[in-house]
Motif scaffolding. Sequence first.
Motif, PDB file in Angstrom:
ATOM      1  N   UNK A  80      64.668 -13.693  60.020  1.00  0.00           N
ATOM      2  CA  UNK A  80      63.220 -13.470  60.120  1.00  0.00           C
ATOM      3  C   UNK A  80      62.965 -11.977  60.286  1.00  0.00           C
ATOM      4  N   UNK A  81      61.702 -11.621  60.277  1.00  0.00           N
ATOM      5  CA  UNK A  81      61.370 -10.240  60.584  1.00  0.00           C
ATOM      6  C   UNK A  81      61.378 -10.006  62.094  1.00  0.00           C
ATOM      7  N   UNK A  82      61.014 -11.030  62.847  1.00  0.00           N
ATOM      8  CA  UNK A  82      61.142 -10.974  64.299  1.00  0.00           C
ATOM      9  C   UNK A  82      62.055 -12.119  64.732  1.00  0.00           C
ATOM     10  N   UNK A  83      63.221 -11.759  65.220  1.00  0.00           N
ATOM     11  CA  UNK A  83      64.161 -12.803  65.601  1.00  0.00           C
ATOM     12  C   UNK A  83      64.163 -13.008  67.112  1.00  0.00           C
ATOM     13  N   UNK A  84      64.185 -14.268  67.502  1.00  0.00           N
ATOM     14  CA  UNK A  84      64.177 -14.614  68.917  1.00  0.00           C
ATOM     15  C   UNK A  84      65.424 -15.411  69.243  1.00  0.00           C
ATOM     16  N   UNK A  85      65.715 -15.478  70.541  1.00  0.00           N
ATOM     17  CA  UNK A  85      66.914 -16.179  70.967  1.00  0.00           C
ATOM     18  C   UNK A  85      66.519 -17.058  72.151  1.00  0.00           C
ATOM     19  N   UNK A  86      66.975 -18.320  72.166  1.00  0.00           N
ATOM     20  CA  UNK A  86      66.633 -19.219  73.265  1.00  0.00           C
ATOM     21  C   UNK A  86      67.908 -19.582  74.021  1.00  0.00           C
ATOM     22  N   UNK A  87      67.848 -19.543  75.356  1.00  0.00           N
ATOM     23  CA  UNK A  87      69.024 -19.815  76.182  1.00  0.00           C
ATOM     24  C   UNK A  87      68.801 -21.061  77.027  1.00  0.00           C
ATOM     25  N   UNK A  88      69.923 -21.680  77.443  1.00  0.00           N
ATOM     26  CA  UNK A  88      69.798 -22.923  78.207  1.00  0.00           C
ATOM     27  C   UNK A  88      69.753 -22.698  79.716  1.00  0.00           C
ATOM     28  N   UNK A  89      69.439 -21.496  80.172  1.00  0.00           N
ATOM     29  CA  UNK A  89      69.274 -21.256  81.605  1.00  0.00           C
ATOM     30  C   UNK A  89      67.870 -20.719  81.830  1.00  0.00           C
ATOM     31  N   UNK A  90      67.326 -21.029  83.013  1.00  0.00           N
ATOM     32  CA  UNK A  90      65.958 -20.598  83.258  1.00  0.00           C
ATOM     33  C   UNK A  90      65.737 -20.117  84.668  1.00  0.00           C
ATOM     34  N   UNK A  91      64.507 -20.275  85.127  1.00  0.00           N
ATOM     35  CA  UNK A  91      64.121 -19.733  86.426  1.00  0.00           C
ATOM     36  C   UNK A  91      65.012 -20.263  87.540  1.00  0.00           C
ATOM     37  N   UNK A  92      65.374 -21.543  87.460  1.00  0.00           N
ATOM     38  CA  UNK A  92      66.149 -22.109  88.558  1.00  0.00           C
ATOM     39  C   UNK A  92      67.594 -21.584  88.605  1.00  0.00           C
ATOM     40  N   UNK A  93      68.020 -20.921  87.522  1.00  0.00           N
ATOM     41  CA  UNK A  93      69.346 -20.300  87.545  1.00  0.00           C
ATOM     42  C   UNK A  93      69.260 -18.818  87.867  1.00  0.00           C
ATOM     43  N   UNK A  94      68.057 -18.360  88.181  1.00  0.00           N
ATOM     44  CA  UNK A  94      67.905 -16.965  88.582  1.00  0.00           C
ATOM     45  C   UNK A  94      67.551 -16.015  87.457  1.00  0.00           C
TER      46      UNK A  94
END
Lengths: 167, 278
Positions: B116-130
């Motif tokens: 894409x022209x803007x590439x994003x990345x999604x991770x499986x950790x969130x607020x509860x993992x700090x």
Amino acid sequence: MGRLAIKYFSMFVVLVAVQVLVFNQIQFSGYINPYVYVLFIMLLPLNAPRYAVLLLSFLIGLAVDVFSNSLGIHTFAAVFIAYVRPLVIRVITNREEELNDYPGLARTGPIWFISYTSIMVVLHHFVLFYIEVFTFSGFFTTLYRVFLSSIFSIFVIVLSQFIIFRD
Amino acid sequence: MRSLFRLLIKNYPFLLFLVLEVISVVFIVNYNSFQRASFLNSSNAVTAGIYNSYSGVVQYFRLARVNAELSEENARLLNMLENYQNAFSDSIRIAHKQDSAFQYIPARVINNSVNKQQNYITLNKGRKDGIKPDQGIVSPNGIVGIVTNVSESYSMGLSVLNPRWSVSAKLQKSGFYGSLVWDGEDYQRAQLSEIPFHVNLQLGDTIVTSGYSSVFPEGILIGTIDAFDRPEGENYYTISVLLSADFKSITYVEVIGNNRIEELRTLKSETENGTAGN
């Protein structure tokens, strides 16, 4: 009516899933990204009210956008081709031909369907890729991406007509 | 008045078309501000949940490669450890308090793109993992991106392959620094700017993070110089950097939290407001 709704609902879910889980993951050469959810807009019944076609296209664009973090881009392109769909159909149809309500390949014949697919896909990809870069600098790089991806999308959409959503 | 209404009703598809396109344009234009506040992206529970179970299946196909990467990193870390042990064996140990500004949180990439022209990345950790916004993402091979949006158990961010973000980078050899931005063309190359002409460059020179931005610690690998050019009439090189992280196959990454970021921020704002010395 109920059967029709179920059919198009499942088509919606299947195409969004296939789009975001399969075709968005093909990262082939950095240029090619086929967008096959166009098929949903193409296959809506020809006598469907125009507001329904526009709203459903808006929804499928939004769904694909949310999954690919590109809010607004697919929505714009999908609504655009939904609006020009009647024009495209009028241009490629002979006046004598009696058109079936469901514009699938099995009902409409290969030549009509391939030209329908090609025009819709190229229009969609053209709008989509230029909105995505949001500039006309590098015009030809973007045009190259439009055509490479279009060829792939057209191929996949025509092929899919032999497998699913046949009628 | 009545004929106006009749006209509107007759042309309703066009009006609806305009309304929907205007909504889309508002979406596109406001996306940056939406990103922080909205749920219409891939860190919300539904989309991230789907991506998570999908990548749970697909990641098996990449295991061999991931294994190789991990064992390489392991070997590198063991080497470093060996050096430290040699250094300390005949020195006097001074008990000092735990003083590391950066901490690493391991995470798995559940969605990613390069075309894409803007590439994003999604991770499986969130607020509860700090994980918090503005933390850096690195892979064993080099930097990957920055977290922008965090939900309860997922997070998403911009990858280096996104022109909306730039990294502060420096030449490892000479220490000159500039900023690294992707130009949207080749997913393996990004562009480094602001390096003046008097600096000696060589193909293959290593580019690392500068440590000026508080997002990344100093010295994390970014890539190597692939080509450079002195444009006429300008003061800075244009440098093409071959990125060391392979964005097509990223699976496991680490998110870098900076424990002192608050302190840095208050210091910075105090200095800028001129209240520091008072």
